[in-house]
Design a protein around this motif. Sequence first.
Motif, PDB file in Angstrom:
ATOM      1  N   SER A 172       7.278  28.861  32.385  1.00  0.00           N
ATOM      2  CA  SER A 172       6.563  27.639  32.012  1.00  0.00           C
ATOM      3  C   SER A 172       5.107  27.991  31.783  1.00  0.00           C
ATOM      4  CB  SER A 172       6.682  26.572  33.119  1.00  0.00           C
ATOM      5  OG  SER A 172       6.121  27.048  34.334  1.00  0.00           O
ATOM      6  N   ALA A 173       4.375  27.103  31.101  1.00  0.00           N
ATOM      7  CA  ALA A 173       2.962  27.331  30.805  1.00  0.00           C
ATOM      8  C   ALA A 173       2.204  26.017  30.860  1.00  0.00           C
ATOM      9  CB  ALA A 173       2.801  27.980  29.431  1.00  0.00           C
ATOM     10  N   THR A 174       0.926  26.099  31.270  1.00  0.00           N
ATOM     11  CA  THR A 174       0.101  24.896  31.349  1.00  0.00           C
ATOM     12  C   THR A 174      -0.488  24.519  29.994  1.00  0.00           C
ATOM     13  OG1 THR A 174      -1.858  26.194  31.936  1.00  0.00           O
ATOM     14  CG2 THR A 174      -0.497  25.363  33.744  1.00  0.00           C
ATOM     15  N   GLY A 175      -0.420  25.398  29.037  1.00  0.00           N
ATOM     16  CA  GLY A 175      -0.888  25.127  27.677  1.00  0.00           C
ATOM     17  C   GLY A 175      -0.169  26.052  26.729  1.00  0.00           C
ATOM     18  N   GLY A 176       0.021  25.636  25.499  1.00  0.00           N
ATOM     19  CA  GLY A 176       0.803  26.439  24.572  1.00  0.00           C
ATOM     20  C   GLY A 176       2.286  26.271  24.827  1.00  0.00           C
ATOM     21  N   SER A 177       3.080  27.212  24.321  1.00  0.00           N
ATOM     22  CA  SER A 177       4.530  27.123  24.482  1.00  0.00           C
ATOM     23  C   SER A 177       5.080  28.482  24.884  1.00  0.00           C
ATOM     24  CB  SER A 177       5.185  26.675  23.163  1.00  0.00           C
ATOM     25  OG  SER A 177       4.962  27.635  22.133  1.00  0.00           O
ATOM     26  N   ILE A 178       6.228  28.456  25.588  1.00  0.00           N
ATOM     27  CA  ILE A 178       6.871  29.691  26.003  1.00  0.00           C
ATOM     28  C   ILE A 178       8.372  29.462  26.056  1.00  0.00           C
ATOM     29  CG2 ILE A 178       6.699  29.200  28.495  1.00  0.00           C
ATOM     30  CD1 ILE A 178       6.042  32.249  28.821  1.00  0.00           C
ATOM     31  N   ASP A 179       9.148  30.486  25.633  1.00  0.00           N
ATOM     32  CA  ASP A 179      10.601  30.353  25.696  1.00  0.00           C
ATOM     33  C   ASP A 179      11.113  30.911  27.016  1.00  0.00           C
ATOM     34  OD1 ASP A 179      10.741  33.152  25.454  1.00  0.00           O
ATOM     35  OD2 ASP A 179      10.969  33.060  23.276  1.00  0.00           O
ATOM     36  N   ASN A 180      12.434  30.901  27.194  1.00  0.00           N
ATOM     37  CA  ASN A 180      13.018  31.353  28.454  1.00  0.00           C
ATOM     38  C   ASN A 180      13.758  32.664  28.317  1.00  0.00           C
ATOM     39  OD1 ASN A 180      12.444  30.014  30.873  1.00  0.00           O
ATOM     40  ND2 ASN A 180      13.623  28.215  30.234  1.00  0.00           N
ATOM     41  N   ALA A 181      13.466  33.426  27.262  1.00  0.00           N
ATOM     42  CA  ALA A 181      14.016  34.766  27.171  1.00  0.00           C
ATOM     43  C   ALA A 181      13.230  35.675  28.114  1.00  0.00           C
ATOM     44  CB  ALA A 181      13.927  35.266  25.734  1.00  0.00           C
ATOM     45  N   ASN A 182      13.705  36.881  28.307  1.00  0.00           N
ATOM     46  CA  ASN A 182      12.959  37.864  29.094  1.00  0.00           C
ATOM     47  C   ASN A 182      12.989  39.202  28.367  1.00  0.00           C
ATOM     48  OD1 ASN A 182      11.404  38.708  31.327  1.00  0.00           O
ATOM     49  ND2 ASN A 182      13.199  39.647  32.273  1.00  0.00           N
ATOM     50  N   PRO A 183      11.887  39.600  27.722  1.00  0.00           N
ATOM     51  CA  PRO A 183      10.554  39.005  27.754  1.00  0.00           C
ATOM     52  C   PRO A 183      10.502  37.616  27.106  1.00  0.00           C
ATOM     53  CG  PRO A 183      10.451  41.270  26.954  1.00  0.00           C
ATOM     54  CD  PRO A 183      11.890  40.875  26.952  1.00  0.00           C
ATOM     55  N   ALA A 184       9.579  36.799  27.605  1.00  0.00           N
ATOM     56  CA  ALA A 184       9.362  35.463  27.074  1.00  0.00           C
ATOM     57  C   ALA A 184       8.195  35.496  26.095  1.00  0.00           C
ATOM     58  CB  ALA A 184       9.066  34.489  28.209  1.00  0.00           C
ATOM     59  N   THR A 185       8.370  34.840  24.964  1.00  0.00           N
ATOM     60  CA  THR A 185       7.316  34.795  23.941  1.00  0.00           C
ATOM     61  C   THR A 185       6.439  33.574  24.177  1.00  0.00           C
ATOM     62  OG1 THR A 185       8.727  35.894  22.324  1.00  0.00           O
ATOM     63  CG2 THR A 185       6.828  34.693  21.478  1.00  0.00           C
ATOM     64  N   TYR A 186       5.176  33.835  24.497  1.00  0.00           N
ATOM     65  CA  TYR A 186       4.207  32.774  24.720  1.00  0.00           C
ATOM     66  C   TYR A 186       3.314  32.654  23.492  1.00  0.00           C
ATOM     67  CZ  TYR A 186      -0.020  30.452  26.440  1.00  0.00           C
ATOM     68  OH  TYR A 186      -1.093  29.610  26.589  1.00  0.00           O
ATOM     69  N   VAL A 187       3.136  31.430  22.999  1.00  0.00           N
ATOM     70  CA  VAL A 187       2.244  31.150  21.877  1.00  0.00           C
ATOM     71  C   VAL A 187       1.111  30.293  22.400  1.00  0.00           C
ATOM     72  CG1 VAL A 187       2.009  30.176  19.575  1.00  0.00           C
ATOM     73  CG2 VAL A 187       4.152  31.297  20.237  1.00  0.00           C
ATOM     74  N   ALA A 188      -0.109  30.809  22.287  1.00  0.00           N
ATOM     75  CA  ALA A 188      -1.271  30.113  22.833  1.00  0.00           C
ATOM     76  C   ALA A 188      -1.576  28.850  22.033  1.00  0.00           C
ATOM     77  CB  ALA A 188      -2.486  31.038  22.818  1.00  0.00           C
ATOM     78  N   THR A 245      -7.928  32.146  25.752  1.00  0.00           N
ATOM     79  CA  THR A 245      -8.048  32.148  24.291  1.00  0.00           C
ATOM     80  C   THR A 245      -9.524  32.209  23.913  1.00  0.00           C
ATOM     81  OG1 THR A 245      -7.974  29.726  24.262  1.00  0.00           O
ATOM     82  CG2 THR A 245      -5.901  30.904  23.886  1.00  0.00           C
ATOM     83  N   ALA A 246      -9.810  32.996  22.874  1.00  0.00           N
ATOM     84  CA  ALA A 246     -11.193  33.228  22.450  1.00  0.00           C
ATOM     85  C   ALA A 246     -11.316  32.994  20.957  1.00  0.00           C
ATOM     86  CB  ALA A 246     -11.628  34.651  22.805  1.00  0.00           C
ATOM     87  N   THR A 247     -12.434  32.453  20.538  1.00  0.00           N
ATOM     88  CA  THR A 247     -12.659  32.201  19.113  1.00  0.00           C
ATOM     89  C   THR A 247     -13.311  33.416  18.467  1.00  0.00           C
ATOM     90  OG1 THR A 247     -14.809  31.222  19.605  1.00  0.00           O
ATOM     91  CG2 THR A 247     -12.922  29.731  19.444  1.00  0.00           C
ATOM     92  N   GLY A 248     -13.487  33.326  17.157  1.00  0.00           N
ATOM     93  CA  GLY A 248     -14.114  34.412  16.416  1.00  0.00           C
ATOM     94  C   GLY A 248     -13.092  35.191  15.619  1.00  0.00           C
ATOM     95  N   THR A 249     -13.333  36.466  15.458  1.00  0.00           N
ATOM     96  CA  THR A 249     -12.413  37.331  14.712  1.00  0.00           C
ATOM     97  C   THR A 249     -11.991  38.485  15.603  1.00  0.00           C
ATOM     98  OG1 THR A 249     -14.242  38.673  13.847  1.00  0.00           O
ATOM     99  CG2 THR A 249     -13.516  36.778  12.522  1.00  0.00           C
ATOM    100  N   LEU A 250     -10.872  39.108  15.249  1.00  0.00           N
ATOM    101  CA  LEU A 250     -10.412  40.271  15.983  1.00  0.00           C
ATOM    102  C   LEU A 250     -11.248  41.494  15.608  1.00  0.00           C
ATOM    103  CD1 LEU A 250      -6.558  39.842  15.584  1.00  0.00           C
ATOM    104  CD2 LEU A 250      -7.866  39.562  17.694  1.00  0.00           C
ATOM    105  N   PRO A 251     -11.494  42.407  16.551  1.00  0.00           N
ATOM    106  CA  PRO A 251     -12.162  43.650  16.192  1.00  0.00           C
ATOM    107  C   PRO A 251     -11.245  44.510  15.332  1.00  0.00           C
ATOM    108  CG  PRO A 251     -11.367  43.762  18.448  1.00  0.00           C
ATOM    109  CD  PRO A 251     -11.132  42.358  17.980  1.00  0.00           C
ATOM    110  N   VAL A 252     -11.835  45.359  14.517  1.00  0.00           N
ATOM    111  CA  VAL A 252     -11.077  46.225  13.608  1.00  0.00           C
ATOM    112  C   VAL A 252     -11.535  47.665  13.789  1.00  0.00           C
ATOM    113  CG1 VAL A 252     -10.519  46.760  11.207  1.00  0.00           C
ATOM    114  CG2 VAL A 252     -10.780  44.375  11.928  1.00  0.00           C
ATOM    115  N   LEU A 253     -10.580  48.560  14.045  1.00  0.00           N
ATOM    116  CA  LEU A 253     -10.862  49.986  14.166  1.00  0.00           C
ATOM    117  C   LEU A 253     -10.960  50.633  12.793  1.00  0.00           C
ATOM    118  CD1 LEU A 253      -8.551  51.277  17.046  1.00  0.00           C
ATOM    119  CD2 LEU A 253     -11.005  51.670  16.888  1.00  0.00           C
ATOM    120  N   SER A 254     -11.825  51.639  12.682  1.00  0.00           N
ATOM    121  CA  SER A 254     -11.913  52.445  11.471  1.00  0.00           C
ATOM    122  C   SER A 254     -12.126  53.896  11.887  1.00  0.00           C
ATOM    123  CB  SER A 254     -13.072  51.967  10.591  1.00  0.00           C
ATOM    124  OG  SER A 254     -13.106  52.687   9.382  1.00  0.00           O
TER     125      SER A 254
END
Length: 368
Positions: free
Chosen positions: A244-260, A287-296
């Motif tokens: 279960s999750a207090t925010g977002g969604s999560i399934d009951n598989a194991n591993p469980a996929t959580y979507v923020a 959860t954080a706003t902005g953009t993801l860092p990118v490696l080069s």
Amino acid sequence: MRGILPGKGGSRTRTGRVPRRSLAVETVLAAGIALALAACGDLSLVDSLYREAPGVLRFSPADPVIAVGVDLTLSVMGGIAPYSIVSGAVTPLDDHTWEFPATSAGNFPLQVSDGAGKTVETLVTVYSGGEPALNVTEVTLPEGVGWTFMVTGGTLPYDWELDGLFQPEGAAPNASYDFLPAPQGTYVVEVLDFAGVSQAAIVTVAPSGVGVDVLSITPLSAVVMPGGTVAFTAFGGDGNYSFSATGGSIDNANPATYVAPGAVGTYAVNVADGSGPPGVSAAVVVTATGTLPVLSPGSVTVSALDDEVQFSASGGSPSSYTFSTNKPALGSIDPVTGLYRQLAAGNVVVTVEDAVGLKDNTLVKWNP
């Protein structure tokens, strides 16, 4: 498309990348001798000098893939110094290092010659339009359980590799890959888009612990963008898991996929089982706003021990970047400067983490 366990994949060679190393005075003097010998036609002695050289003449990295707007540091190693760029728009930084400005997308050939007149080429690929993104970049699996990786973004179609072995293609654009149940251990799944940009994921396979260990959940914390995905795995307890999750969604598989959720905040993910007394284990998602860092560079191969690659990062929260590897005994990286060195044979995942905890991965491939 079905996954293939390590050792059962096809083989495919991708061009390598290489390093930075200081020039010895003796090597510089040898260049003058080599030129004189070559002028006299004494090529056997020239070959003898090359046998004493620090490896074959090569670029570091070789055939790199970078994003528009990122300046790339290129070094030349091996052969007989001094080196000179024969063709290509680069700016010298020292006697064996140049900077390539990635001002526009395209393919840009470079050629260097050493003190004995030998030459080597590399191709710098500059891409635009973003990099591929995996649904998760790390997952822990109980033995006997598989996982499906999904990819979006970048340039279609995609290729997949498992521990450096090419995986047979599915239907175009090949946007998913099934990691099949595997023995205990650590594996690396890599996706490459058509431009050659790489994203890597670490898969850890561990005993389930059901009926033996107390209930636990992994990871205990994660930082993602709003709407991002995390794979949470339960171990131990009685095996009858409920997530279960207090925010977002999560399934009951194991591993469980959580979507923020789409809102910025801090949320709890819980797993319970039916053991007595009922067991509960919790994790935290931020959860954080902005953009993801990118490696080069976005795709890297090394061919010799002590090869070095200069990594940089852009985007994300740039007040500080921290670089790391998943196998420090095989490949080390300076956590601040991003200078990577290959210490032993094997593939290594390089990770950059920005100031708020968002991450980007790529794979340094070992291809001697």
